[in-house]
Design a protein around this motif. Sequence first.
Motif, short mmCIF file in Angstrom:
data_model
loop_
_atom_site.label_atom_id
_atom_site.label_comp_id
_atom_site.label_asym_id
_atom_site.label_seq_id
_atom_site.Cartn_x
_atom_site.Cartn_y
_atom_site.Cartn_z
N VAL A 155 11.63 10.46 -0.26
CA VAL A 155 12.45 10.65 -1.44
C VAL A 155 13.78 11.24 -1.00
O VAL A 155 13.85 12.41 -0.65
N HIS A 156 14.82 10.41 -1.00
CA HIS A 156 16.15 10.81 -0.55
C HIS A 156 16.10 11.46 0.82
O HIS A 156 16.75 12.47 1.08
N GLY A 157 15.29 10.90 1.70
CA GLY A 157 15.25 11.38 3.08
C GLY A 157 14.41 12.61 3.31
O GLY A 157 14.25 13.05 4.45
N GLU A 158 13.85 13.20 2.26
CA GLU A 158 13.03 14.39 2.43
C GLU A 158 11.65 13.98 2.95
O GLU A 158 11.11 12.95 2.57
N PRO A 159 11.06 14.79 3.84
CA PRO A 159 9.76 14.42 4.40
C PRO A 159 8.67 14.41 3.35
O PRO A 159 8.68 15.20 2.40
N SER A 160 7.73 13.51 3.52
CA SER A 160 6.59 13.41 2.61
C SER A 160 5.48 14.33 3.10
O SER A 160 5.27 14.50 4.30
N ARG A 188 3.66 11.56 -8.16
CA ARG A 188 4.64 12.24 -7.31
C ARG A 188 4.69 11.50 -5.98
O ARG A 188 3.73 11.48 -5.22
N LEU A 189 5.85 10.92 -5.69
CA LEU A 189 5.96 10.03 -4.54
C LEU A 189 5.70 10.74 -3.23
O LEU A 189 5.06 10.20 -2.33
N GLU A 190 6.21 11.98 -3.09
CA GLU A 190 6.08 12.67 -1.80
C GLU A 190 4.67 13.19 -1.56
O GLU A 190 4.33 13.56 -0.43
N ILE A 191 3.82 13.20 -2.59
CA ILE A 191 2.44 13.66 -2.44
C ILE A 191 1.47 12.50 -2.33
O ILE A 191 0.61 12.48 -1.44
N MET A 192 1.60 11.49 -3.20
CA MET A 192 0.63 10.40 -3.25
C MET A 192 0.98 9.21 -2.38
O MET A 192 0.17 8.31 -2.19
N THR A 193 2.20 9.16 -1.88
CA THR A 193 2.62 8.08 -0.98
C THR A 193 3.38 8.69 0.18
O THR A 193 3.83 9.82 0.11
N ASP A 194 3.53 7.93 1.26
CA ASP A 194 4.32 8.46 2.37
C ASP A 194 5.73 7.87 2.38
O ASP A 194 6.41 7.85 3.39
N THR A 195 6.17 7.39 1.22
CA THR A 195 7.57 7.00 1.09
C THR A 195 8.43 8.26 1.06
O THR A 195 7.98 9.34 0.67
N PRO A 253 0.83 -1.19 0.00
CA PRO A 253 0.00 0.00 0.00
C PRO A 253 0.86 1.24 0.00
O PRO A 253 2.03 1.21 0.36
N SER A 254 0.25 2.37 -0.37
CA SER A 254 1.03 3.60 -0.51
C SER A 254 1.65 4.05 0.79
O SER A 254 2.58 4.83 0.80
N ARG A 255 1.14 3.58 1.94
CA ARG A 255 1.72 4.04 3.19
C ARG A 255 2.98 3.28 3.59
O ARG A 255 3.63 3.60 4.58
N SER A 256 3.34 2.22 2.85
CA SER A 256 4.48 1.39 3.25
C SER A 256 5.79 1.97 2.78
O SER A 256 5.92 2.35 1.64
N ILE A 257 6.79 2.02 3.66
CA ILE A 257 8.06 2.64 3.31
C ILE A 257 9.24 1.78 3.72
O ILE A 257 10.36 2.28 3.82
N TYR A 285 13.67 5.86 -3.22
CA TYR A 285 12.56 6.21 -2.36
C TYR A 285 13.02 6.73 -1.00
O TYR A 285 12.32 7.49 -0.37
N ILE A 286 14.14 6.28 -0.52
CA ILE A 286 14.54 6.64 0.84
C ILE A 286 16.05 6.54 0.95
O ILE A 286 16.68 5.71 0.31
N CYS A 287 16.65 7.42 1.74
CA CYS A 287 18.11 7.40 1.88
C CYS A 287 18.54 6.32 2.87
O CYS A 287 17.75 5.86 3.69
N GLN A 288 19.81 5.95 2.84
CA GLN A 288 20.31 4.88 3.69
C GLN A 288 20.21 5.26 5.15
O GLN A 288 19.89 4.43 6.01
N ALA A 289 20.48 6.53 5.47
CA ALA A 289 20.43 6.96 6.87
C ALA A 289 19.03 6.83 7.43
O ALA A 289 18.82 6.35 8.55
N CYS A 290 18.04 7.24 6.63
CA CYS A 290 16.66 7.14 7.10
C CYS A 290 16.26 5.69 7.25
O CYS A 290 15.53 5.32 8.16
N GLN A 291 16.74 4.86 6.34
CA GLN A 291 16.40 3.44 6.39
C GLN A 291 16.94 2.80 7.65
O GLN A 291 16.25 2.09 8.37
N SER A 292 18.22 3.08 7.95
CA SER A 292 18.85 2.43 9.09
C SER A 292 18.31 2.95 10.41
O SER A 292 18.40 2.29 11.43
#
Length: 391
Positions: free
Chosen positions: A350-355, A341-348, A12-16, A25-32
């Motif tokens: 994008v390179h660590g930037e808030p959605s 647009r990932l940061e608008i339609m999903t809560d994933t 689902p779009s809320r999964s990150i 979709y997400i930076c390594q720092a945010c992932q870890s």
Amino acid sequence: MSPTASSLSIMPSRSITRLSSRSNYICQACQSSKPKSVARRLYSTSSSGLPPSVSSSAYAHLPTRRLISLSGPDSAHFLQGVITSNISTATPRLTGFYSAFLNAQGRLLNDVFIYPTGKDGTSWLIEVDAKEAEKLSKHIKRYKLRAKFVVKLLDEGEMNVWSCWRKEEWKKHSMVSESGEPRDGDISCDDTRAPGMGRRLILPAGLKPEEEGLEESDELAYRIRRYMKGVPEGQDELIREHALPQESNIDYMGGVDYRKGCYVGQELTIRTHHTGVVRKRILPVMLYGKDEPVPETLEYSAHNLASGIPPETSIGRFEKRGRSAGKWLAGVGNVGLGLCRLEIMTDTLVHGEPSSYKKGDEFKLEWTGDTGADANMVKVKAFVPSWHLTK
């Protein structure tokens, strides 16, 4: 024989969660930094979203695809300089593969499958959108200059493209030998664009696949499976000279080799990969009525909400103002594809930037009918395929 539906897992779009460091979709720092317990809670998978009419083991003729033949000693050298995949002598191709032609600005011309028809690298078949086949053939002829190879656009029906899929994994079957190479005379390849896409097979007119356990289906079933998996195909969905390879998931679908040397359109493609931010991706989307609840899983319905929606209709926020959230590309029934647009339609991320996406946000498609008087509106929900998260 009663067909059964295959199981497709869609995030689902809320999964990150579980994004590799290579993911856009997400930076390594945010992932870890995400607690593992939270990651597990965020996971959700759909039940089978396919209707019983779409068999889990079948084959389908694809009349929307057509073939171009290249033959001659310079054909491989020419292809190496114009496609996004690598066919250098260090990486010989024995089976077909997915790739793309770009223009000099790095925009997509055509998505293609390319099949070697011999083991000496001098003859190839290029599978392309049937509506674009003549245009691509002329493009190749224009830029071959003095290269020694012959270009021929095959007549419609002279050779046909088939997609074959089955519920279980492809292991030993009639298309390949035990070594994994095509049997003599076979022209085929694994369709590696997404898990479960099966195999593609090229056959002369009048022949059908002879795979045991597969029933004959049609291209509509193939399209539904593609949309459910989030796989775009052809220039109705990958807009010629507008789409970027990364936004079109060409990289995720195995069509770009970033270690390859120079080719047409490479500069922007490499720069985007190393320094750019991919803020849009083609995602599977589900349509639903304005009075219906937000769907939690991606499931197909024959209720044809997609009928009449003009291509590239803008996706907007429901009952809110703001920038466009994406574009509608194509669909059938209640499912389709959108450039989102990932940061608008999903809560994933994008390179660590808030959605900016918040739970409960809804989106819509609005358009007028052919007369210009009737206003139409449906809601639309984007889903992130699980195979994106492993790239």
